[in-house]
Design a protein around this motif. Structure first.
Motif, PDB file in Angstrom:
ATOM      1  N   LYS A   1      -8.412   1.775   1.708  1.00 37.51           N
ATOM      2  CA  LYS A   1      -8.635   2.298   2.564  1.00 37.51           C
ATOM      3  C   LYS A   1      -7.065   1.446   3.552  1.00 37.51           C
ATOM      4  O   LYS A   1      -7.470   1.618   4.791  1.00 37.51           O
ATOM      5  CB  LYS A   1      -9.857   0.803   2.859  1.00 37.51           C
ATOM      6  CG  LYS A   1     -10.130  -0.024   3.908  1.00 37.51           C
ATOM      7  CD  LYS A   1     -10.863  -0.840   4.336  1.00 37.51           C
ATOM      8  CE  LYS A   1     -10.898  -1.343   5.457  1.00 37.51           C
ATOM      9  NZ  LYS A   1     -12.594  -2.872   5.295  1.00 37.51           N
ATOM     10  N   ARG A   2      -6.772   0.591   3.348  1.00 41.58           N
ATOM     11  CA  ARG A   2      -5.487   0.454   3.646  1.00 41.58           C
ATOM     12  C   ARG A   2      -4.054   1.106   3.599  1.00 41.58           C
ATOM     13  O   ARG A   2      -3.952   0.673   4.422  1.00 41.58           O
ATOM     14  CB  ARG A   2      -4.881  -0.909   2.160  1.00 41.58           C
ATOM     15  CG  ARG A   2      -3.409  -1.267   3.350  1.00 41.58           C
ATOM     16  CD  ARG A   2      -3.740  -2.273   4.075  1.00 41.58           C
ATOM     17  NE  ARG A   2      -2.720  -2.967   5.047  1.00 41.58           N
ATOM     18  CZ  ARG A   2      -2.246  -3.086   6.151  1.00 41.58           C
ATOM     19  NH1 ARG A   2      -3.508  -3.087   6.936  1.00 41.58           N
ATOM     20  NH2 ARG A   2      -1.705  -3.953   6.993  1.00 41.58           N
ATOM     21  N   THR A   3      -3.843   2.151   2.938  1.00 41.71           N
ATOM     22  CA  THR A   3      -2.778   3.218   3.426  1.00 41.71           C
ATOM     23  C   THR A   3      -4.082   4.172   4.501  1.00 41.71           C
ATOM     24  O   THR A   3      -3.172   4.621   5.335  1.00 41.71           O
ATOM     25  CB  THR A   3      -2.986   4.282   1.798  1.00 41.71           C
ATOM     26  OG1 THR A   3      -3.199   3.894   0.841  1.00 41.71           O
ATOM     27  CG2 THR A   3      -2.263   5.494   2.201  1.00 41.71           C
TER      28      THR A   3
ATOM     29  N   ASP B   1       3.860  -3.732   3.342  1.00 46.73           N
ATOM     30  CA  ASP B   1       2.491  -4.535   2.923  1.00 46.73           C
ATOM     31  C   ASP B   1       3.406  -4.565   1.113  1.00 46.73           C
ATOM     32  O   ASP B   1       3.063  -5.421   1.060  1.00 46.73           O
ATOM     33  CB  ASP B   1       1.340  -2.940   2.878  1.00 46.73           C
ATOM     34  CG  ASP B   1       1.023  -3.513   4.219  1.00 46.73           C
ATOM     35  OD1 ASP B   1       1.018  -4.456   5.437  1.00 46.73           O
ATOM     36  OD2 ASP B   1      -0.306  -2.131   4.083  1.00 46.73           O
TER      37      ASP B   1
ATOM     38  N   CYS C   1       4.251   0.997   4.547  1.00 49.94           N
ATOM     39  CA  CYS C   1       3.341   0.723   3.213  1.00 49.94           C
ATOM     40  C   CYS C   1       4.930  -0.003   2.874  1.00 49.94           C
ATOM     41  O   CYS C   1       4.143  -0.614   1.928  1.00 49.94           O
ATOM     42  CB  CYS C   1       3.283   1.791   3.036  1.00 49.94           C
ATOM     43  SG  CYS C   1       1.866   2.807   3.050  1.00 49.94           S
TER      44      CYS C   1
ATOM     45  N   GLU D   1      -5.539   2.887   6.670  1.00 50.54           N
ATOM     46  CA  GLU D   1      -5.215   2.261   7.967  1.00 50.54           C
ATOM     47  C   GLU D   1      -4.195   2.162   8.432  1.00 50.54           C
ATOM     48  O   GLU D   1      -3.341   2.122   9.290  1.00 50.54           O
ATOM     49  CB  GLU D   1      -5.842   0.504   7.912  1.00 50.54           C
ATOM     50  CG  GLU D   1      -6.959   0.622   7.400  1.00 50.54           C
ATOM     51  CD  GLU D   1      -7.450  -1.103   7.238  1.00 50.54           C
ATOM     52  OE1 GLU D   1      -6.057  -1.581   6.365  1.00 50.54           O
ATOM     53  OE2 GLU D   1      -8.300  -1.158   6.752  1.00 50.54           O
ATOM     54  N   ASN D   2      -3.211   2.377   7.296  1.00 48.02           N
ATOM     55  CA  ASN D   2      -1.570   2.703   8.233  1.00 48.02           C
ATOM     56  C   ASN D   2      -1.339   3.860   8.659  1.00 48.02           C
ATOM     57  O   ASN D   2      -0.591   4.080   9.318  1.00 48.02           O
ATOM     58  CB  ASN D   2      -0.816   2.738   6.627  1.00 48.02           C
ATOM     59  CG  ASN D   2      -0.600   1.066   5.879  1.00 48.02           C
ATOM     60  OD1 ASN D   2      -0.353   0.071   7.283  1.00 48.02           O
ATOM     61  ND2 ASN D   2       0.398   1.021   5.023  1.00 48.02           N
TER      62      ASN D   2
ATOM     63  N   GLU E   1      -8.005   8.420   3.925  1.00 44.21           N
ATOM     64  CA  GLU E   1      -8.513   7.169   3.319  1.00 44.21           C
ATOM     65  C   GLU E   1      -9.197   8.541   1.989  1.00 44.21           C
ATOM     66  O   GLU E   1      -9.006   8.268   0.623  1.00 44.21           O
ATOM     67  CB  GLU E   1      -9.816   6.331   3.629  1.00 44.21           C
ATOM     68  CG  GLU E   1     -10.817   6.093   2.137  1.00 44.21           C
ATOM     69  CD  GLU E   1     -11.428   5.256   2.719  1.00 44.21           C
ATOM     70  OE1 GLU E   1     -12.302   4.269   1.813  1.00 44.21           O
ATOM     71  OE2 GLU E   1     -11.874   4.712   3.635  1.00 44.21           O
TER      72      GLU E   1
END
Length: 464
Positions: free
Chosen positions: A175-177, A460, A457, A179-180, A226
């Motif tokens: 999910k975070r990937t 993060d 990334c 979003e990025n 995603e």
């Protein structure tokens, strides 16, 4: 960290916890105590994985309790398992209900053991607030029933708990990937002023799209990114080319989603290819420290064989696309060659210039403009060739080289912050010229988005 504990160890920890609760209630009359532990079966109560899940739980417990006045907040990390204790001024039943929603909200919440102690010392149970007993991790029956009957082994429960933790953080990573990646596309279109490209000031050389078209497209593509990250996760330790093959159908579906979101306009076809590969590569590297150069090199491992085959086929046969025609005529491989090289232009040009600008104190917008100029100076952009011909594309590179040389000199002299305004004025003037000529360096824009994704990334990873 993974020490084994005895029943006596756990009993001692429970008694120490009860004493601490009583002390807090005496110290803060009328307050409630919240205690967080991990619900992990077996003799091993503390591992890196368990600590990671505990940190997630504690962060979320604090978020739920944020509206309340916090009087005490402490955590311990013993072999009997990590624990946290908070004392808050709030109604015990109300916060128990909220914290049960956290426990029941997603799978990892099932591993949180959150006790709420009322001011009179009584522990608020789930049944007191009208909720059923928690369910067994393995069979779904009421957990107290399985515990009393010892229906499952401690080893099986421990293994299941760790599987839940792994699945949670892998899903969070995907999910975070995504979003990025979405953020990279949104930031790329927002960077202003960009010669010939859509930005916050104008639509550049384009007549069928604007910044809102790009926003619609970026939002439609987030689920695809995603999916790519999850495909990468599934291919960890496996053949990189097989991972790339698995992206084919999701990529076609993403193109369809893009066109449906934009009314048929091609805003991000190149980014679907490039950023999709990057998200999958990030997934393949999950679990190890992030190294951007390795991530980009893995993109080359994923794609190089297939890209070479496609380029050789294009050279030998009839060109089906403008990119293939350019390769036949001038040997310019475009995005295929970039992917096969592990996105060398991102690794060697865009990221170093972006990071240099940020280190010099530029805003992300202005550092990205420096990176874009560097890309335009050194990259043979097939989109620019398609729109402006070889002569137009060559003239674009020559102008970019002049400006990029000035930017490089200002960075070297430590004067970039003082001179960035002048450079932006030149970019604005150049934007007018490029737009009037109908030339758009869309390939460079996609590479800038790749650089932004890698930068996000990296940030993060540094903050983790």
């Amino acid at each position: 960290m993974a020490e084994r504990v005895t029943v006596s160890d756990m009993m001692d920890a429970r008694e120490a916890r009860a004493q601490a609760q009583r002390a807090l209630l005496a110290r803060y009359p009328g307050a409630s105590v919240v205690c967080l532990c991990m619900n992990i079966a077996g003799a091993i109560k503390r591992t890196e994985n368990i600590e990671r899940a505990f940190s997630w739980g504690l962060r979320n417990v604090k978020a739920v309790l944020a509206p309340c006045e916090t009087l005490f907040d402490a955590a311990i990390h013993e072999k009997t398992g990590p624990e946290a204790m908070l004392c808050v001024r709030a109604d015990a039943r109300s916060i128990k209900r909220r914290l049960c929603a956290l426990e029941d909200g997603e799978a990892l919440g099932r591993l949180l053991d959150i006790d709420v102690i009322a001011p009179d010392g009584g522990k608020i149970s789930r049944t007191e607030i009208g909720l059923p007993a928690r369910r067994c991790l393995l069979c779904g029956n009421p957990a107290p029933v399985c515990a009393r009957s010892r229906a499952h082994s401690a080893d099986a429960l421990f293994e299941k708990a760790n599987a839940i933790i792994d699945a949670h953080f892998e899903a969070a990573f995907a999910k975070r990937t995504a979003e990025n990646a979405q953020r990279a596309l949104l930031f790329e279109v927002a960077v202003t002023p960009k010669p010939g490209l859509v930005d916050r000031h104008n639509a550049g050389a384009h007549r069928d799209m604007d910044v809102f078209t790009f926003i619609d497209s970026a939002c439609a593509l987030r689920p695809y990114f995603e999916t790519c990250a999850r495909i990468g996760l599934a291919h960890r330790g496996k053949d990189a080319q097989a991972c790339f093959d698995a992206l084919r159908v999701p990529g076609l579906l993403a193109e369809d989603a893009m066109r449906r979101a934009t009314g048929g306009v091609n805003t991000h076809k190149g980014a679907i290819f490039s950023l999709g590969i990057a998200c999958a590569s990030l997934g393949m590297g999950y679990g190890a420290p992030l190294r951007v150069h390795e991530t980009l090199a893995r993109c080359g491992e994923m794609t190089s064989a297939q890209m070479r085959r496609e380029l050789e086929a294009a050279k030998a046969g009839q060109a089906r696309t403008f990119g293939e025609a350019i390769y036949q005529k001038a040997g310019v491989g475009g995005v295929r060659a970039e992917a096969a090289s592990g996105f060398a232009s991102v690794r060697e040009i865009a990221l170093p210039r972006l990071n240099a600008g940020l280190k010099a104190g530029l805003s992300l917008n202005d550092a990205a403009l420096c990176a874009l100029t560097a890309l335009m100076a050194d990259t043979q952009d097939t989109n620019a060739v398609r729109r402006g011909g070889e002569a137009g594309a060559a003239a674009m590179r020559e102008t970019a080289r002049t400006l990029d040389g000035e930017i490089a000199a200002a960075l070297e002299a430590g004067e970039i912050k003082q001179k960035i305004g002048q450079f932006k004025e030149k970019l604005t003037d150049w934007d007018g010229q490029m737009s009037a000529a109908g030339i758009s360096p869309g390939g460079c824009a996609d590479l800038l988005a790749m650089a932004l994704l890698m930068a996000f990334c990296e940030r993060d990873a540094a903050e983790a």
